[in-house]
Design a protein around this motif. Structure first.
Motif, PDB file in Angstrom:
ATOM      1  N   PRO A 260       1.244  -1.088  -0.238  1.00 35.10           N
ATOM      2  CA  PRO A 260       0.273   0.043  -0.137  1.00 35.10           C
ATOM      3  C   PRO A 260       0.512   1.179  -0.029  1.00 35.10           C
ATOM      4  O   PRO A 260       2.104   1.213   0.877  1.00 35.10           O
ATOM      5  N   ASP A 261       0.290   2.613  -0.818  1.00 39.25           N
ATOM      6  CA  ASP A 261       0.538   3.555  -0.264  1.00 39.25           C
ATOM      7  C   ASP A 261       1.590   4.123   0.910  1.00 39.25           C
ATOM      8  O   ASP A 261       2.305   4.813   0.751  1.00 39.25           O
ATOM      9  N   ALA A 262       0.408   3.997   2.231  1.00 39.55           N
ATOM     10  CA  ALA A 262       1.330   4.307   3.379  1.00 39.55           C
ATOM     11  C   ALA A 262       1.655   3.945   3.665  1.00 39.55           C
ATOM     12  O   ALA A 262       2.811   3.594   4.699  1.00 39.55           O
ATOM     13  N   ALA A 263       2.254   1.844   3.405  1.00 42.59           N
ATOM     14  CA  ALA A 263       3.993   1.598   3.282  1.00 42.59           C
ATOM     15  C   ALA A 263       4.685   2.279   3.108  1.00 42.59           C
ATOM     16  O   ALA A 263       5.592   2.246   3.826  1.00 42.59           O
ATOM     17  N   ILE A 264       4.809   2.050   1.651  1.00 41.59           N
ATOM     18  CA  ILE A 264       5.824   3.069   1.674  1.00 41.59           C
ATOM     19  C   ILE A 264       5.751   4.869   1.828  1.00 41.59           C
ATOM     20  O   ILE A 264       7.243   4.737   2.249  1.00 41.59           O
ATOM     21  N   PRO A 278      18.388  -1.054   6.866  1.00 41.80           N
ATOM     22  CA  PRO A 278      17.586  -1.830   8.068  1.00 41.80           C
ATOM     23  C   PRO A 278      18.137  -3.274   7.301  1.00 41.80           C
ATOM     24  O   PRO A 278      18.171  -3.328   6.430  1.00 41.80           O
ATOM     25  N   ARG A 279      18.362  -3.862   8.859  1.00 46.36           N
ATOM     26  CA  ARG A 279      17.999  -5.674   8.947  1.00 46.36           C
ATOM     27  C   ARG A 279      16.579  -5.746   8.456  1.00 46.36           C
ATOM     28  O   ARG A 279      17.059  -6.712   7.914  1.00 46.36           O
ATOM     29  N   SER A 280      15.936  -4.956   8.692  1.00 45.15           N
ATOM     30  CA  SER A 280      14.743  -5.361   8.620  1.00 45.15           C
ATOM     31  C   SER A 280      13.962  -4.303   8.573  1.00 45.15           C
ATOM     32  O   SER A 280      14.381  -3.066   9.024  1.00 45.15           O
ATOM     33  N   VAL A 281      12.368  -4.615   8.062  1.00 50.37           N
ATOM     34  CA  VAL A 281      11.340  -3.642   8.454  1.00 50.37           C
ATOM     35  C   VAL A 281       9.626  -3.956   9.016  1.00 50.37           C
ATOM     36  O   VAL A 281      10.206  -5.044   8.988  1.00 50.37           O
ATOM     37  N   GLY A 282       9.243  -3.024   9.840  1.00 51.56           N
ATOM     38  CA  GLY A 282       8.454  -3.845  10.141  1.00 51.56           C
ATOM     39  C   GLY A 282       7.188  -2.120  10.496  1.00 51.56           C
ATOM     40  O   GLY A 282       7.303  -1.430  10.104  1.00 51.56           O
ATOM     41  N   SER A 283       5.774  -2.286  10.487  1.00 54.64           N
ATOM     42  CA  SER A 283       5.113  -1.551  11.082  1.00 54.64           C
ATOM     43  C   SER A 283       4.624  -1.882  11.976  1.00 54.64           C
ATOM     44  O   SER A 283       3.787  -3.224  12.247  1.00 54.64           O
ATOM     45  N   GLY A 284       3.918  -0.476  12.603  1.00 52.89           N
ATOM     46  CA  GLY A 284       2.624  -0.803  14.029  1.00 52.89           C
ATOM     47  C   GLY A 284       1.401  -1.290  13.030  1.00 52.89           C
ATOM     48  O   GLY A 284       0.183  -1.937  13.947  1.00 52.89           O
ATOM     49  N   GLN A 285       1.311  -1.352  12.615  1.00 53.88           N
ATOM     50  CA  GLN A 285      -0.070  -1.569  11.915  1.00 53.88           C
ATOM     51  C   GLN A 285      -0.220  -2.587  11.355  1.00 53.88           C
ATOM     52  O   GLN A 285       0.812  -3.361  10.749  1.00 53.88           O
ATOM     53  N   PRO A 286      -1.462  -3.991  11.829  1.00 52.43           N
ATOM     54  CA  PRO A 286      -1.285  -4.832  11.417  1.00 52.43           C
ATOM     55  C   PRO A 286      -1.206  -5.007   9.966  1.00 52.43           C
ATOM     56  O   PRO A 286      -0.348  -6.389   8.769  1.00 52.43           O
ATOM     57  N   ARG A 287      -2.518  -4.025   9.277  1.00 52.22           N
ATOM     58  CA  ARG A 287      -2.536  -4.043   7.621  1.00 52.22           C
ATOM     59  C   ARG A 287      -1.047  -4.353   7.397  1.00 52.22           C
ATOM     60  O   ARG A 287      -1.101  -5.124   6.278  1.00 52.22           O
ATOM     61  N   LEU A 288      -0.664  -2.616   6.999  1.00 53.89           N
ATOM     62  CA  LEU A 288       0.835  -2.315   6.415  1.00 53.89           C
ATOM     63  C   LEU A 288       2.354  -3.724   6.879  1.00 53.89           C
ATOM     64  O   LEU A 288       2.861  -4.093   5.564  1.00 53.89           O
ATOM     65  N   SER A 291       1.363  -6.353   4.450  1.00 51.18           N
ATOM     66  CA  SER A 291       2.125  -6.598   3.045  1.00 51.18           C
ATOM     67  C   SER A 291       3.988  -6.010   3.405  1.00 51.18           C
ATOM     68  O   SER A 291       4.842  -7.087   2.181  1.00 51.18           O
ATOM     69  N   ILE A 292       4.147  -5.387   3.974  1.00 49.09           N
ATOM     70  CA  ILE A 292       5.904  -5.130   4.625  1.00 49.09           C
ATOM     71  C   ILE A 292       6.526  -6.132   4.434  1.00 49.09           C
ATOM     72  O   ILE A 292       7.842  -6.514   4.209  1.00 49.09           O
ATOM     73  N   ARG A 293       5.732  -7.321   5.644  1.00 51.12           N
ATOM     74  CA  ARG A 293       6.979  -8.656   5.876  1.00 51.12           C
ATOM     75  C   ARG A 293       7.528  -9.812   4.268  1.00 51.12           C
ATOM     76  O   ARG A 293       7.846 -10.817   4.481  1.00 51.12           O
TER      77      ARG A 293
END
Length: 418
Positions: A260-264, A278-288, A291-293
């Motif tokens: 999603p755009d919001a993830a970018i 970064p060695r890893s990436v993630g988000s505190g928002q489950p939906r994002l 898709s990031i994972r």
């Protein structure tokens, strides 16, 4: 001229058009059936209603996944352009007929992709705008002009699915079943208001439509990009957007379903000041986060590529402005041009209200701004009209607006140069 007829009944009191008059036809999915469809529509009479269903939000691009046609004496035909990707035989069968579409600019490009090119066109949505209708979606237009309701619950489904469920096909058939009667009602309304000739100019202009203008750096329209405030962050947006587009095109899915755009935007804002990837990436928002994972490896590589760019290869925060400056700056840069713009808007707005035609249909704001910023200091009505027509305005538009723009210029003369 602005009278648009008596008010329609409340929508919930109107009859629901639930099933096509002739039932739901089988889907044309092979060359034999396609030839039969072409023979049928060729032997019919009158205009042809057409529509196309896309899979926006599901598939990459705006391709047609179902094409619907209806003509008096020929009935309704539903054609699968995936199974029959070249509909040239249909195009030849109806080449000399008027085609009826609703919101033609949404369908003309995908119809052209499968070989369908109108030579004469009637756009019921655009006709509704010129007739002064406040709501011009197909459902609202059918309610007003035909006094029935259309069910619209399948408008946003995945039309690339196969097989297509019967309720979806019923919906698709109904969309073209109403177009002939709607076209006649809109044409009658336009004729009564003295606007039919204007509409025909607009419809003829649509025949040259080939799609929206390609944007420079389309990645800059990523939703949420305003949160990214550095050139390095914009480089991350660009890398992730381009990587996402490659993946989406390869998988034939809508880009937003990849990432999603919001993830970018979130990833770019979070890592724009990093000095190492970064060695890893993630988000505190489950939906994002999901898709990031799924795309973590590509995302890390994209961020790394952006962080490795030398400063002189980073995108600028803002693109150089092309064309007239934003109107808010006119008063400081050219007070006379600002006064001319304000007065032109006032005069055109008054005519818009009198005729019940949206201002943007009388003359696009971009054409008005460009002429007033770049045009001659003391233009005549004829000079205004010629310049606007050279830039794409139709004759009926310049007949109405050129005298008003020339008047605004005369009321606010440019001071002597020198």
């Amino acid at each position: 001229m602005s009278d648009t007829g008596p008010p329609a009944e409340p929508a919930d009191e109107l009859e629901l058009l639930a099933a096509p008059a002739d039932g739901v036809p089988d889907v044309v999915a092979d060359e034999v059936a396609l030839a039969e469809a072409a023979d049928a529509v060729r032997s019919g009479h009158g205009p042809i209603g057409l529509d196309a269903e896309r899979a926006s939000g599901y598939r990459y691009g705006q391709h047609a996944y179902l094409v619907q046609l209806r003509r008096s004496g020929a009935g309704t035909w539903l054609v699968d352009p995936v199974a029959c990707p070249d509909l040239g035989v249909l195009d030849a069968a109806i080449a000399d007929s008027e085609w009826i579409l609703h919101a033609a600019t949404q369908d003309l490009v995908c119809l052209a992709e499968v070989g369908l090119h109108p030579r004469v066109l009637f756009d019921t949505e655009l006709g509704g705008r010129l007739a002064g209708r406040p709501r011009v979606g197909l459902g609202a237009m059918v309610e007003h002009y035909l006094g029935v309701r259309l069910a619209k619950e399948h408008s946003a489904v995945d039309w690339s699915s196969r097989p297509l469920p019967e309720p979806w096909l019923r919906y698709a058939a109904l969309d073209v079943e109403v177009l002939g009667d709607l076209r006649d009602a809109v044409a009658e309304d336009l004729e009564r208001q003295g606007k039919l000739a204007w509409a025909r100019e607009e419809f003829e202009h649509l025949l040259s439509f080939t799609g929206p203008e390609l944007r420079v750096d389309p990645w800059r329209r990523t939703s949420g990009v305003h949160k990214v405030r550095s050139r390095r962050g914009l480089a991350i947006v660009r890398e992730l957007w381009l990587d996402r587009d490659v993946i989406a095109q390869r998988r034939d899915v809508a880009p937003g379903r990849v990432l999603p755009d919001a993830a970018i935007a979130e990833l770019a804002a979070e890592h724009q000041r990093d000095t190492r990837p970064p060695r890893s990436v993630g988000s505190g928002q489950p939906r994002l986060a999901r898709s990031i994972r799924r795309n973590a490896e590509v995302i890390v590589e994209g961020i790394a590529a952006a962080l490795a760019l030398p400063d002189d290869e980073l995108p600028p925060l803002n693109l150089p402005h092309v064309g007239p400056p934003p109107p808010r700056s006119w008063a400081d840069r050219d007070p006379v041009a600002a006064a001319r713009l304000g007065r032109s808007r006032e005069l055109i707005g008054a005519v818009s209200a009198e005729l019940a035609v949206p201002v943007e249909n009388l003359l696009t704001p971009e054409l008005l701004r460009r002429f007033l910023w770049e045009g001659p200091p003391a233009p005549s009505t004829e000079e205004v009209a010629l310049a606007l027509r050279a830039a794409g305005a139709r004759r009926w538009q310049t007949t109405l607006t050129a005298p008003l723009i020339a008047r605004a210029c005369a009321e606010h003369p440019q001071p002597p140069r020198g």
